[in-house]
Design an enzyme around this catalytic site. Structure first.
Site, PDB file in Angstrom:
ATOM      1  N   ARG A 173       0.819  -1.283   0.060  1.00  0.00           N
ATOM      2  CA  ARG A 173      -0.053   0.008  -0.168  1.00  0.00           C
ATOM      3  C   ARG A 173       0.859   1.266   0.081  1.00  0.00           C
ATOM      4  NH1 ARG A 173      -2.125  -3.648  -1.178  1.00  0.00           N
ATOM      5  NH2 ARG A 173      -3.921  -4.717  -0.336  1.00  0.00           N
ATOM      6  N   SER A 222     -10.512   0.341   4.043  1.00  0.00           N
ATOM      7  CA  SER A 222      -9.582   0.132   5.162  1.00  0.00           C
ATOM      8  C   SER A 222      -8.984   1.506   5.808  1.00  0.00           C
ATOM      9  CB  SER A 222      -8.649  -0.886   4.940  1.00  0.00           C
ATOM     10  OG  SER A 222      -9.549  -2.284   4.595  1.00  0.00           O
ATOM     11  N   GLU A 292      -3.563   3.822   6.477  1.00  0.00           N
ATOM     12  CA  GLU A 292      -3.396   3.623   4.954  1.00  0.00           C
ATOM     13  C   GLU A 292      -4.078   4.896   4.279  1.00  0.00           C
ATOM     14  OE1 GLU A 292      -4.963  -0.077   3.503  1.00  0.00           O
ATOM     15  OE2 GLU A 292      -5.570   0.844   1.755  1.00  0.00           O
TER      16      GLU A 292
HETATM   17  C1  LIG Z   1     -15.055   0.616  -0.331  1.00  0.00           C
HETATM   18  C2  LIG Z   1     -13.500   0.571  -0.672  1.00  0.00           C
HETATM   19  C3  LIG Z   1     -13.017  -0.306  -0.591  1.00  0.00           C
HETATM   20  C4  LIG Z   1     -11.571  -0.393  -0.909  1.00  0.00           C
HETATM   21  N1  LIG Z   1     -10.889  -1.462  -1.082  1.00  0.00           N
HETATM   22  C5  LIG Z   1      -9.734  -1.525  -1.175  1.00  0.00           C
HETATM   23  C6  LIG Z   1      -8.878  -2.720  -1.364  1.00  0.00           C
HETATM   24  O1  LIG Z   1      -9.424  -3.744  -1.628  1.00  0.00           O
HETATM   25  N2  LIG Z   1      -7.395  -2.675  -1.793  1.00  0.00           N
HETATM   26  C7  LIG Z   1      -6.735  -1.497  -1.739  1.00  0.00           C
HETATM   27  O2  LIG Z   1      -5.702  -1.204  -1.842  1.00  0.00           O
HETATM   28  N3  LIG Z   1      -7.527  -0.340  -1.537  1.00  0.00           N
HETATM   29  C8  LIG Z   1      -8.861  -0.375  -1.043  1.00  0.00           C
HETATM   30  N4  LIG Z   1      -9.580   1.036  -1.078  1.00  0.00           N
HETATM   31  C9  LIG Z   1      -8.813   2.043  -1.128  1.00  0.00           C
HETATM   32  C10 LIG Z   1      -8.660   3.044  -2.410  1.00  0.00           C
HETATM   33  O3  LIG Z   1      -9.786   2.586  -3.168  1.00  0.00           O
HETATM   34  C11 LIG Z   1      -7.349   2.649  -3.203  1.00  0.00           C
HETATM   35  O4  LIG Z   1      -6.375   3.093  -2.226  1.00  0.00           O
HETATM   36  C12 LIG Z   1      -7.296   3.545  -4.469  1.00  0.00           C
HETATM   37  O5  LIG Z   1      -6.055   3.009  -4.962  1.00  0.00           O
HETATM   38  C13 LIG Z   1      -7.024   4.935  -4.275  1.00  0.00           C
HETATM   39  O6  LIG Z   1      -7.445   5.239  -5.886  1.00  0.00           O
HETATM   40  P1  LIG Z   1      -7.960   6.837  -6.106  1.00  0.00           P
HETATM   41  O7  LIG Z   1      -7.911   6.951  -7.342  1.00  0.00           O
HETATM   42  O8  LIG Z   1      -9.463   6.998  -5.376  1.00  0.00           O
HETATM   43  O9  LIG Z   1      -6.998   7.820  -5.243  1.00  0.00           O
HETATM   44  P2  LIG Z   1      -7.451   9.084  -4.326  1.00  0.00           P
HETATM   45  O10 LIG Z   1      -8.284   8.572  -3.125  1.00  0.00           O
HETATM   46  O11 LIG Z   1      -8.030  10.075  -4.990  1.00  0.00           O
HETATM   47  O12 LIG Z   1      -6.006   9.494  -3.973  1.00  0.00           O
HETATM   48  C14 LIG Z   1      -5.061   8.547  -2.920  1.00  0.00           C
HETATM   49  C15 LIG Z   1      -3.764   9.162  -2.971  1.00  0.00           C
HETATM   50  O13 LIG Z   1      -3.259   8.924  -4.487  1.00  0.00           O
HETATM   51  C16 LIG Z   1      -2.627  10.225  -5.213  1.00  0.00           C
HETATM   52  N5  LIG Z   1      -3.069  10.025  -6.504  1.00  0.00           N
HETATM   53  C17 LIG Z   1      -4.467   9.925  -6.876  1.00  0.00           C
HETATM   54  N6  LIG Z   1      -4.326  10.031  -8.266  1.00  0.00           N
HETATM   55  C18 LIG Z   1      -3.057  10.014  -8.589  1.00  0.00           C
HETATM   56  C19 LIG Z   1      -2.407  10.442  -9.714  1.00  0.00           C
HETATM   57  N7  LIG Z   1      -2.956  10.348 -11.156  1.00  0.00           N
HETATM   58  N8  LIG Z   1      -0.913  10.678  -9.735  1.00  0.00           N
HETATM   59  C20 LIG Z   1      -0.268  10.460  -8.488  1.00  0.00           C
HETATM   60  N9  LIG Z   1      -1.078  10.162  -7.182  1.00  0.00           N
HETATM   61  C21 LIG Z   1      -2.266  10.237  -7.345  1.00  0.00           C
HETATM   62  C22 LIG Z   1      -3.616  11.183  -4.371  1.00  0.00           C
HETATM   63  O14 LIG Z   1      -2.979  12.559  -4.330  1.00  0.00           O
HETATM   64  C23 LIG Z   1      -3.362  10.605  -2.928  1.00  0.00           C
HETATM   65  O15 LIG Z   1      -2.470  10.929  -2.210  1.00  0.00           O
HETATM   66  C24 LIG Z   1     -10.978   0.874  -0.893  1.00  0.00           C
HETATM   67  C25 LIG Z   1     -11.654   2.082  -0.835  1.00  0.00           C
HETATM   68  C26 LIG Z   1     -12.967   2.181  -0.589  1.00  0.00           C
HETATM   69  C27 LIG Z   1     -13.819   3.273  -0.475  1.00  0.00           C
END
Ligand SMILES: Cc1cc2nc3c(=O)[nH]c(=O)nc-3n(C[C@H](O)[C@H](O)[C@H](O)COP(=O)(O)OP(=O)(O)OC[C@H]3O[C@@H](n4cnc5c(N)ncnc54)[C@H](O)[C@@H]3O)c2cc1C
Length: 299
Positions: A173, A222, A292
């Protein structure tokens, strides 16, 4: 601020929003305003915007689906770069694909599965963009982004740079993507698989996820990483904290590593609850849980 907004309007096709509430863009439905909020439509627009922001020394941050993000109540005093319009997807016919940083992971997985390309189907149902998934090394089951990532094109104030996976240092992560670099695109390498079997495993993943994680209220998945050899939810549960709340934030009754927004929760509520969980679990077990979720912005 208005001068920067005007200069951005000269180079971007999309709107430049001033004071956009970030609670509209996070799955927790929490977060103060962004000084500026933009959605580049192309890589060229992204690079031009970053070049300008670097020149005027305004900080920026990338936003994907906002599913792993806690924005403090004072908001972000810089430019939030919403990546959702950079959705390109090119399958090259040799098992690799170049995909845009704003592409929805679910869309990518469905297209890969259709082509018999395996490696990400366990991630089905994670509400993420490619860029957010690379940054966080998102994973589930036995798979994670590190398993398919060849490299990423990172945009910054000084242009675009290709980082191979070795330099991205993908860990549990976490990755070495710096806060001021934006994943504009990623290059992925899949392994061959049977489309029907892959599709079945996607359906099973989605069903299992709904069963385990259908908490019914806004959340960010999480909240804490699993410490080595331990499960965060169990440590929280065994500490008697399931259902505990601060203000509008509550530890889910269904999944003890999820914090839900019962309605009207502030980031301060979530942060207090995170602090309480850490304190109680550490007192009982000696283990300090590491969040996380990414916490950004001003108090
Ligand atoms: C219901 C639910 C279930 C989930 N299950 C999991 C799971 O099973 N496994 C898991 O690993 N995670 C899980 N997550 C957490 C989350 O979905 C992941 O961490 C996901 O990778 C975040 O992606 P995002 O595009 O929403 O990033 P954001 O939440 O928008 O951003 C997260 C971080 O990444 C950075 N970021 C975003 N886009 C970019 C980019 N293009 N370039 C550089 N940095 C960037 C942001 O600045 C921030 O620091 C879950 C979340 C929810 C709500």
């Amino acid at each position: 601020m208005n001068e920067v907004a005007a200069a951005l309007r000269e180079i971007l096709q999309g709107p430049v929003l001033v004071g956009e509430p970030l609670r509209r863009h996070t799955t927790w439905r929490i977060g103060g305003p962004a000084a500026l909020f933009i959605s580049p439509q192309t890589e060229e627009e992204l690079l031009a915007a970053l070049h300008l922001l670097a020149r005027v020394k305004m900080p920026w941050m990338a936003l994907g689906t906002g599913s792993n993000l806690l924005v403090r109540d004072g908001g972000f005093r810089g430019a939030v770069i919403h990546m959702g319009d950079l959705q390109s997807m090119t399958f090259r016919g040799d098992g690799t694909a170049k995909v845009g940083g704003g592409l929805s992971m679910m869309r990518l997985i469905r297209q890969a599965v259709k082509r018999g390309l395996a490696g990400l189907e366990d991630l089905a149902g994670i509400p993420a963009t490619v860029g957010g998934a690379v940054k966080m090394n998102a994973g589930a089951g036995g798979q994670d982004m590190a398993g398919v990532l060849e490299g990423a094109f990172l945009a910054g104030g000084d242009g675009m740079e290709y980082w191979p996976a070795s330099r991205l240092d993908m860990r549990y992560r976490a990755s070495a993507v710096p806060f001021d670099r934006i994943v504009a695109a990623a290059v992925l390498r899949f392994t061959p698989g049977d489309p029907e079997m892959l599709s079945l495993s996607v359906q099973q993943r989605l069903m299992a996820r709904r069963k385990a994680q259908g908490v019914g209220k806004p959340n960010a998945g999480s909240v804490f990483k699993n410490p080595p050899g331990q499960q965060a939810w169990r440590l929280i549960d065994d500490s008697g904290l399931r259902g505990h709340s601060v203000g509008g934030a509550q530890i889910s009754e269904k999944h003890a590593n999820f914090i839900i927004n019962r309605g009207g929760a502030r980031a301060a509520d979530v942060l207090s609850l995170i602090g309480e969980i850490q304190e109680v679990v550490q007192r009982r077990t000696g283990i300090m849980l590491e969040p996380e979720v990414q916490v950004v912005g001003e108090v």
